[in-house]
Design a protein around this motif. Structure first.
Motif, mmCIF file in Angstrom:
data_model
loop_
_atom_site.group_PDB
_atom_site.id
_atom_site.type_symbol
_atom_site.label_atom_id
_atom_site.label_comp_id
_atom_site.label_asym_id
_atom_site.label_seq_id
_atom_site.Cartn_x
_atom_site.Cartn_y
_atom_site.Cartn_z
ATOM 1 N N THR A 1 44.567 67.488 36.109
ATOM 2 C CA THR A 1 44.335 66.075 35.805
ATOM 3 C C THR A 1 43.145 65.917 34.866
ATOM 4 O OG1 THR A 1 45.120 65.604 38.033
ATOM 5 C CG2 THR A 1 44.063 63.801 36.850
ATOM 6 N N ARG B 1 40.278 72.875 56.383
ATOM 7 C CA ARG B 1 41.492 72.819 57.217
ATOM 8 C C ARG B 1 42.642 73.374 56.395
ATOM 9 N NH1 ARG B 1 41.041 69.298 61.647
ATOM 10 N NH2 ARG B 1 38.876 68.582 61.893
ATOM 11 N N TYR B 2 43.053 74.568 56.752
ATOM 12 C CA TYR B 2 44.111 75.237 56.009
ATOM 13 C C TYR B 2 45.425 75.153 56.767
ATOM 14 C CZ TYR B 2 40.088 77.335 53.688
ATOM 15 O OH TYR B 2 38.914 77.531 53.015
ATOM 16 N N THR B 3 46.507 75.361 56.040
ATOM 17 C CA THR B 3 47.811 75.475 56.689
ATOM 18 C C THR B 3 48.438 76.796 56.261
ATOM 19 O OG1 THR B 3 48.807 74.336 54.818
ATOM 20 C CG2 THR B 3 48.247 72.992 56.737
ATOM 21 N N GLY B 4 49.513 77.156 56.923
ATOM 22 C CA GLY B 4 50.226 78.374 56.555
ATOM 23 C C GLY B 4 50.032 79.468 57.587
ATOM 24 N N LYS C 1 47.601 83.910 55.453
ATOM 25 C CA LYS C 1 47.280 82.946 54.388
ATOM 26 C C LYS C 1 45.971 82.225 54.695
ATOM 27 C CE LYS C 1 48.499 82.048 50.461
ATOM 28 N NZ LYS C 1 48.389 83.206 49.564
ATOM 29 N N PRO D 1 53.804 70.434 40.726
ATOM 30 C CA PRO D 1 53.544 69.019 40.484
ATOM 31 C C PRO D 1 53.323 68.682 39.013
ATOM 32 C CG PRO D 1 51.548 70.081 41.238
ATOM 33 C CD PRO D 1 52.629 71.142 41.247
ATOM 34 N N PHE E 1 49.739 67.936 54.148
ATOM 35 C CA PHE E 1 49.304 69.233 53.611
ATOM 36 C C PHE E 1 47.988 69.071 52.849
ATOM 37 C CE2 PHE E 1 49.136 72.609 50.473
ATOM 38 C CZ PHE E 1 49.566 73.722 51.180
ATOM 39 N N MET E 2 47.948 68.044 51.989
ATOM 40 C CA MET E 2 46.753 67.831 51.166
ATOM 41 C C MET E 2 45.585 67.372 52.033
ATOM 42 S SD MET E 2 47.826 68.760 48.257
ATOM 43 C CE MET E 2 46.878 68.128 46.869
ATOM 44 N N LYS F 1 45.076 68.035 55.215
ATOM 45 C CA LYS F 1 44.600 69.197 55.990
ATOM 46 C C LYS F 1 43.613 70.001 55.175
ATOM 47 C CE LYS F 1 47.817 70.534 59.627
ATOM 48 N NZ LYS F 1 49.191 70.301 59.127
ATOM 49 N N ARG F 2 43.881 70.112 53.867
ATOM 50 C CA ARG F 2 42.968 70.895 53.024
ATOM 51 C C ARG F 2 41.901 70.021 52.382
ATOM 52 N NH1 ARG F 2 46.115 75.485 50.917
ATOM 53 N NH2 ARG F 2 47.545 75.946 52.610
ATOM 54 N N HIS G 1 42.193 68.032 50.127
ATOM 55 C CA HIS G 1 42.351 67.938 48.678
ATOM 56 C C HIS G 1 42.717 66.494 48.342
ATOM 57 C CE1 HIS G 1 43.483 72.428 47.807
ATOM 58 N NE2 HIS G 1 42.224 72.263 48.158
ATOM 59 N N ALA G 2 42.179 66.008 47.243
ATOM 60 C CA ALA G 2 42.578 64.674 46.788
ATOM 61 C C ALA G 2 44.022 64.749 46.281
ATOM 62 C CB ALA G 2 41.653 64.225 45.659
ATOM 63 N N THR H 1 46.770 63.682 43.806
ATOM 64 C CA THR H 1 46.866 63.053 42.487
ATOM 65 C C THR H 1 48.297 62.551 42.309
ATOM 66 O OG1 THR H 1 47.333 65.237 41.576
ATOM 67 C CG2 THR H 1 45.063 64.484 41.467
ATOM 68 N N ASN I 1 50.651 63.071 40.317
ATOM 69 C CA ASN I 1 51.740 64.019 40.054
ATOM 70 C C ASN I 1 52.200 64.754 41.314
ATOM 71 O OD1 ASN I 1 49.494 65.628 40.362
ATOM 72 N ND2 ASN I 1 49.397 66.270 38.215
ATOM 73 N N ASN I 2 51.391 64.717 42.391
ATOM 74 C CA ASN I 2 51.839 65.351 43.628
ATOM 75 C C ASN I 2 53.134 64.732 44.153
ATOM 76 O OD1 ASN I 2 48.491 65.886 44.347
ATOM 77 N ND2 ASN I 2 49.999 67.541 44.474
ATOM 78 N N PRO J 1 56.242 74.675 54.811
ATOM 79 C CA PRO J 1 54.956 74.589 55.507
ATOM 80 C C PRO J 1 53.815 75.270 54.735
ATOM 81 C CG PRO J 1 56.328 76.261 56.533
ATOM 82 C CD PRO J 1 57.181 75.573 55.505
ATOM 83 N N ASN J 2 54.156 76.059 53.731
ATOM 84 C CA ASN J 2 53.132 76.840 53.027
ATOM 85 C C ASN J 2 52.755 76.278 51.670
ATOM 86 O OD1 ASN J 2 53.190 78.870 55.136
ATOM 87 N ND2 ASN J 2 55.199 79.399 54.299
ATOM 88 N N ASN K 1 54.127 83.560 48.477
ATOM 89 C CA ASN K 1 53.776 83.213 49.865
ATOM 90 C C ASN K 1 54.529 81.972 50.350
ATOM 91 O OD1 ASN K 1 51.965 81.670 48.044
ATOM 92 N ND2 ASN K 1 51.256 80.802 49.968
#
Lengths: 421, 421
Positions: free
Chosen positions: A193, A385-388, A392, B71, B102-103, B105-106, B108-109, B111, B113-114, B130-131, B154
Motif C-alpha cells: 500500500t 497473536r499468530y495462527t497456523g 508456523k 491480495p 486472521f488479520m 489475531k496478528r 495486522h491492519a 487494507t 485489497n485484503n 487457516p494458514n 505452508n
C-alpha cells in the motif's frame, strides 16, 4: 527477446524430483534481460513434446529444452526438436570420440545405444559436455533458436554458464540489474500500500514485493545498456524506498539475511547478546548462529522450556510465574533481564508463548506469544497473536524476535523511543 | 483421469524461487492414480493465463492452479479462472470473517485489497485456509474441474492434504495406498543395495527409496480396489523390510518424524533428556521441541557456543578444552555428561564441530563434528565428517544427533552394545 523453457522428464510429472533446472535457467535468462513468459514440463512422449515445441515456436524467439537427451529409447528430445526444425541427424565425430573417452575413464562398458548420443541435427552448434555423454545442441533458423540441454543439473549448469550464457549474451543489447531491499516489521499488504503508486507508475525500473516469513522483500529491477546505467536508474528508487520505509529496511543486498544484518549491528556497536527461549526452543539461537563469526557476540543461549528451567537458569521469580503465568509479558521481561544477567550479555531476547496444538485457553489461546528484548536496564516488549501450525507459529516467533532484537539495538541511539516494561 | 498443473507466479519465471509446489502436487496426483501430462508456469498476466487455462480445459479433466490468489493488484488467477468457467465473483461471508479474524489475531491492519480475497466464483466449493488469507476454490462444470490453491507452500500443502486430496480420492475407482517406512542411520545407496531385488522384481506393490537429510524413506505403494486390499498387499513387503533393516526403521507412519519417534521412546521409558549444542547452536533442541508435549521430557537445553559457556554451563573441565580442543570427542563427552548433570536429566546429547566456512585446519577441517550422547554413566560417541555449506553441515549434524539419541535410548536395553567414552 522472449525465451521459453520446456523441461522434459516423466520424473518431473511424477513429482520424484524438484525442478531446480527451471529456477536456474529462469534466473539466468532474467539477468540477460530475456523475457520468459512460459515454462512447461512434459513427459518423454513424442506427440505431446512436438506439439509443445511447435506452440513455443509460434510465441517465443528462443526455446530452451532440458532433459531427454539420454541414450535410452524414451529419450526423444533431440529427435523431436530436429523434426520440428526440419533437420536430419548426423554423427558428430568429436561427440563420438568424447563419449568413448568419457566411458573409458569410468571403465563403463559402451552399449550400442550410447552412440545415439553422438548424433546431432545437421548444421547445428554442438555444446560439448565434459560432465556426461549427452552433448547440448543449438539450432537456429531465421526465426527461432532452439537450445537443447542435458537434464542432470551437474551437466546442465556448467554447460549453461560456460557455453549458453555467453552465446545468449552476444545477442542481448541490454542488461538487467536488480537490488533487493529487505524490510522487517511490516506486512506485505501494508508495504505494498505504501508503494502502490511506484508499482503502478513504473515500467523501468520496476518495483515488486515478495513476502517472506516475517519479512517483505522489494526487488528493484532496471533494464539498460550497461550495468552502471542500470544501477544509476535504480538509485533514486532505492532512495525513495529509504524515504518511505526508513529503519524498516535492514539491507539492500540480496545475500544479506536479517540475522546477518543483526550481526553487523552487534559488531559495529560491540554488543553481546544471549537468547532465552521457551516456545521457540532453540530455533532463535539456531538462526542467529547461521552467521559465521557470531560466536564473538553470542556466547551462549538458554532453552528454558519448563518453569523450573526459567527459575533455575534465568532467575525468573517464582511468584511472577505464579501470578502472571509462563506466557505473559512479565515473564518474558523477567526472562530477558535474567538471561542477560546469567550470560553477562548486553542484550537478551526472550520468547515465551503457546505454540500449540494444545495448551491454549480462552484468555491465552494457541498462537499467543510474548517476546521481550532487554538492553541495559530497559525492555522492548511485544505481544503477538499468530495462527497456523505449531511449526508456523514458532517460525513467525523467531522472525519477530529477530526484528525486535534489531529494533532494540537501533533504539539504543534514541532513548526516548524506549518503552520500559 | 488426467490432471494438469498450472503454477502462476512471476517469481517462478524470474527464477526467484524453486517450484516445490509442482513436485508436491505431482507426487500426490501420482499417488491418486491421476495421469499428469503437462505442467506449466505462467506469470501474473491475464491474457496468457486465460489462454493457458482454455488449452488445459481442452486436454485435461482436472486443472490445478497454484498461486496468484494474493491480495495485490497483480493476483489474477481467481478472476481469470472464473472468467473461463463463466462465473461471476461473489463475496463469501465466512471467508470475509476469517480474513478479519486472521488479520486481527496478528494485529495486522486490514487494507482495502485484503477484501478481494473474500470474493469467490458463484457456485464453487470454498477451501477455507487457516494458514493464510487466501481461500482455495473448486469449480466444476460437466466436463472440467478447476482447483485453485494459494501459492505459499505452508498454505498450499495442508490445504491439499486436508481438503483437495480427499476430494480427488472420491472420484478415483482404484485406490493407491502407500506406507512410508522411515530409516535413520543408513545411507541411501546402502539402503537401496539391500533392497535392489525388491525394487527390481516388484510391480504392485512397489518399493521406492527417497533420500532425506540423514534419513532414507522407503515408500511401499499398492494399487487395489479397496484400501483394505491395498494394505493387505503392503503388509508382507513391510515385514520383509523390517526383516532386513530392523532397528534402523523408526516408523512406518508418514506423519511421524524422527523427533516424534524419539518422543515416543522417552515417554515409554520415562526418560528425560537435555541438549548441549555448540555448532548446531539450538537447532537440535529446536527440532526436538517440534513435538508437542515434549516439555515433560525436555525441560531445558544449553547453547554453549564459547569455551566459557561450555565450562560455566556444562562444567567442561578447562584442561580438556585446552588439551583436546573444543572440537574433540573428549569435549563432546564432557559436554554430554555435564549437560545431563546440570539439567538433572537421564540423557544429554551434545554436539561440537566446525560448521565453517572458517575455523578449519588440516587436522580439524570444516565439517568435522563430534557428538556424544550420555546416559547414566555411559556414552555413545561419534565422529562425523560432513561436506557442504555451513547450514548443510549443521542440518546433517542435527539429523545425526537425533539418530544417535535414538540409538542410545534403544541400546539401554542391551548394555553390551554400549561403548564407553
Amino acid at each position: 527477446m522472449t525465451v521459453e523453457l520446456i523441461c522434459v522428464g516423466t520424473e518431473l510429472l511424477l513429482g520424484n524430483i524438484v525442478n531446480t533446472n527451471a529456477a536456474f535457467i529462469a534466473e539466468k535468462c532474467a539477468m540477460l534481460g530475456l523475457s520468459m513468459y512460459y515454462q512447461s514440463v512434459v513427459g518423454d512422449n513424442q506427440k505431446r513434446l512436438e506439439e509443445l515445441i511447435r506452440t513455443a515456436k509460434k510465441r517465443s524467439d528462443i526455446i530452451i529444452l532440458s532433459g531427454g537427451l539420454g541414450p535410452t529409447q524414451d529419450d526423444l528430445t533431440k529427435e523431436t526438436a530436429a523434426k520440428v526444425m526440419g533437420r536430419t541427424l548426423v554423427e558428430d565425430e568429436r561427440a563420438h570420440r568424447e563419449i568413448k573417452e568419457f566411458m573409458a575413464k569410468r571403465s563403463h562398458a559402451i552399449t550400442e545405444n550410447n552412440w545415439k548420443q553422438a548424433l546431432v541435427p545437421e548444421g547445428c552448434k554442438v555444446l560439448y559436455n565434459p560432465n556426461g555423454t549427452a552433448p547440448g545442441i543449438i539450432m537456429e533458423d531465421g526465426q527461432t533458436r532452439i537450445i537443447l540441454l542435458p537434464g542432470p543439473p551437474n551437466e546442465l549448469v556448467p554447460m549453461f554458464e560456460e557455453q549458453v550464457y555467453p552465446y545468449l549474451k552476444e545477442s542481448q543489447p541490454e542488461v538487467i540489474c536488480s537490488k533487493m531491499v529487505k524490510l522487517c516489521g511490516i506486512g506485505e499488504s501494508s508495504a505494498e500500500t505504501k508503494i502502490l503508486d511506484l508499482i503502478e507508475k513504473q515500467t523501468n525500473p520496476t518495483v515488486a514485493p515478495y513476502a517472506k516469513t516475517g519479512e517483505v522483500h522489494l526487488r528493484i529491477t532496471a533494464k539498460a545498456a550497461t550495468e552502471e546505467e542500470a544501477y544509476q536508474m535504480i538509485a533514486p528508487v532505492e532512495d525513495e524506498l529509504q524515504e518511505r520505509f526508513g529503519d524498516l529496511i535492514y539491507t539492500d543486498d540480496p545475500r544479506v539475511s536479517l540475522e546477518m544484518a543483526i550481526y553487523d549491528l552487534l559488531k559495529a556497536k560491540g554488543l553481546t547478546v544471549t537468547t532465552a527461549e521457551s516456545c521457540t526452543g532453540g530455533l532463535l539461537a539456531g538462526q542467529l548462529i547461521n552467521v559465521p563469526g557470531i560466536s564473538e557476540y553470542l556466547k551462549e543461549g538458554y532453552v528454558t522450556y519448563s518453569n523450573e528451567a526459567k527459575e533455575k537458569l534465568l532467575g525468573v521469580p517464582a511468584d511472577i510465574l505464579r501470578q502472571y503465568g509462563a506466557v505473559s509479558s512479565q515473564t518474558a521481561e523477567a526472562m530477558a533481564a535474567g538471561g542477560a544477567n546469567a550470560a553477562n550479555a548486553d542484550l537478551c531476547i526472550a520468547v515465551t508463548g503457546i505454540a500449540g496444538p494444545d495448551g491454549g485457553s480462552k484468555e491465552k489461546p494457541v498462537g499467543l506469544v510474548y517476546m521481550s528484548c532487554y538492553c541495559k536496564g530497559r525492555w522492548y516488549t511485544q505481544e503477538h497473536r499468530y495462527t497456523g501450525s505449531r511449526s508456523k507459529i514458532r517460525e513467525y516467533s523467531v522472525a519477530s524476535a529477530l526484528t525486535l532484537l534489531r529494533k532494540t539495538i537501533l533504539a539504543m541511539d534514541k532513548p526516548a523511543d524506549f518503552n520500559n516494561g
